[in-house]
Design an enzyme around this catalytic site. Structure first.
Site, PDB file in Angstrom:
ATOM      1  N   GLY A  32       0.833  -1.211   0.000  1.00 58.71           N
ATOM      2  CA  GLY A  32       0.000   0.000   0.000  1.00 58.71           C
ATOM      3  C   GLY A  32       0.854   1.241   0.000  1.00 58.71           C
ATOM      4  O   GLY A  32       2.030   1.206  -0.346  1.00 58.71           O
ATOM      5  N   ASN A  33       0.258   2.365   0.353  1.00 55.09           N
ATOM      6  CA  ASN A  33       1.019   3.605   0.493  1.00 55.09           C
ATOM      7  C   ASN A  33       0.360   4.472   1.564  1.00 55.09           C
ATOM      8  O   ASN A  33      -0.695   4.118   2.081  1.00 55.09           O
ATOM      9  CB  ASN A  33       1.145   4.332  -0.859  1.00 55.09           C
ATOM     10  CG  ASN A  33      -0.196   4.730  -1.431  1.00 55.09           C
ATOM     11  OD1 ASN A  33      -0.885   5.584  -0.883  1.00 55.09           O
ATOM     12  ND2 ASN A  33      -0.584   4.099  -2.530  1.00 55.09           N
TER      13      ASN A  33
END
Ligand code: C5P
Length: 209
Positions: A21-22
Site C-alpha cells: 500500500g502507500n
C-alpha cells in the site's frame, strides 16, 4: 454536472493477510468531493481504503481496494461524467501472482515479482471527449514543474495540481497542502500553504473558471 473523483491509496494483495500500500489518507480527495457537492455537482467518489466519512447527500461513494478495481469502476462511469479529478495514490505495481495461503516465514529471501498496473488517469484521458474536463494531481520530489507538465500532456489532463515533496506541511497525512495549479492553456497559480479544504475550493474554482 456530474464529476468523478478518485481518492486514497490502493492496496495490492500479496496473500490473504498482506498487501502493498502507500501512506495516502484520502483527505485531499474527500475535501474535493465535499467541495464539488457543495457547489452543486453530483459527485461519484471512487475511494481506496480510507478512514474517512462522506457528509454530503450529493456524494455517491464506491469503495474499492486495488488499482484493478479502481480502473474497472472508473471505466464503467467515466463516460457518464462531465468532469473527473484523479487524486488517488494508485499503486504503480502489483504482485504478479497472489498467494492463496498465508506465506510462511522461512530463512531464505522471499522474492515477490511485481507487474505494472494500468494508468487509470491516462486511460480516461484517452477516452476524454471535447466537452469533458480532467484534472490530475502530481506529487514530485525534483524538477517538479516540468514533470507535472509532462504528466498533464501524457495523460491528456486539462489541469494538474502539483504538490512538492520538498514543502513541509504538504502531502500524505497532513491537513494542509501547498500546491501550484497548472493549466493546459499555460496559466499557472502558485498558492501558499493552506488547509486541504481550501486547496479543494481553489482547485474547483480553477476547474469552473
Ligand atoms: O504518474 P503519476 O502517478 O505521478 O501521476 C499522478 C496522477 O495520475 C494522479 O492524478 C493519479 O491519481 C493518476 N494515476 C492514476 N493511475 C495510476 C497512476 C496514477 O490514475 N496507475
Amino acid at each position: 454536472m456530474k464529476i468523478l473523483i478518485t481518492a486514497g491509496p490502493t492496496y495490492e494483495k500479496i496473500d490473504p493477510v498482506r498487501f502493498i500500500g502507500n501512506y495516502s489518507t484520502g483527505k485531499m480527495g474527500f475535501a474535493l468531493a465535499e467541495t464539488c457537492a457543495e457547489r452543486g455537482f453530483d459527485v461519484l467518489l471512487i475511494a481506496g481504503v480510507v478512514h474517512l466519512q462522506t457528509q454530503h447527500a450529493n456524494i455517491q461513494r464506491i469503495d474499492i481496494e486495488s488499482a484493478a478495481q479502481m480502473y474497472e469502476a472508473v471505466m464503467q462511469h467515466f463516460t457518464d461524467c462531465d468532469a473527473a479529478i484523479f487524486c488517488a495514490a494508485v499503486a504503480d505495481f502489483t504482485p504478479e501472482t497472489v498467494y492463496s495461503q498465508k506465506v510462511k516465514r522461512k530463512d531464505n529471501d522471499l522474492i515477490i515479482k511485481l507487474k505494472p498496473t494500468q494508468d487509470i488517469a491516462a486511460a480516461a484521458g484517452k477516452l476524454k471527449r471535447e466537452n469533458q474536463f480532467i484534472a490530475g494531481f502530481a506529487l514530485e520530489s525534483n524538477d517538479e514543474e516540468s514533470n507535472a507538465l509532462g504528466k498533464m500532456q501524457r495523460k491528456n489532463f486539462d489541469m494538474i495540481v502539483l504538490n512538492s515533496l520538498n514543502d513541509s506541511g504538504a502531502g500524505f497525512g497532513y491537513d494542509t497542502n501547498k500546491v501550484t495549479i497548472l493549466h493546459r492553456s499555460g496559466n499557472k497559480k502558485t498558492l501558499p500553504l493552506m488547509s486541504k479544504k481550501e486547496v479543494a475550493e481553489k482547485s474547483v474554482d480553477e476547474i469552473l473558471a
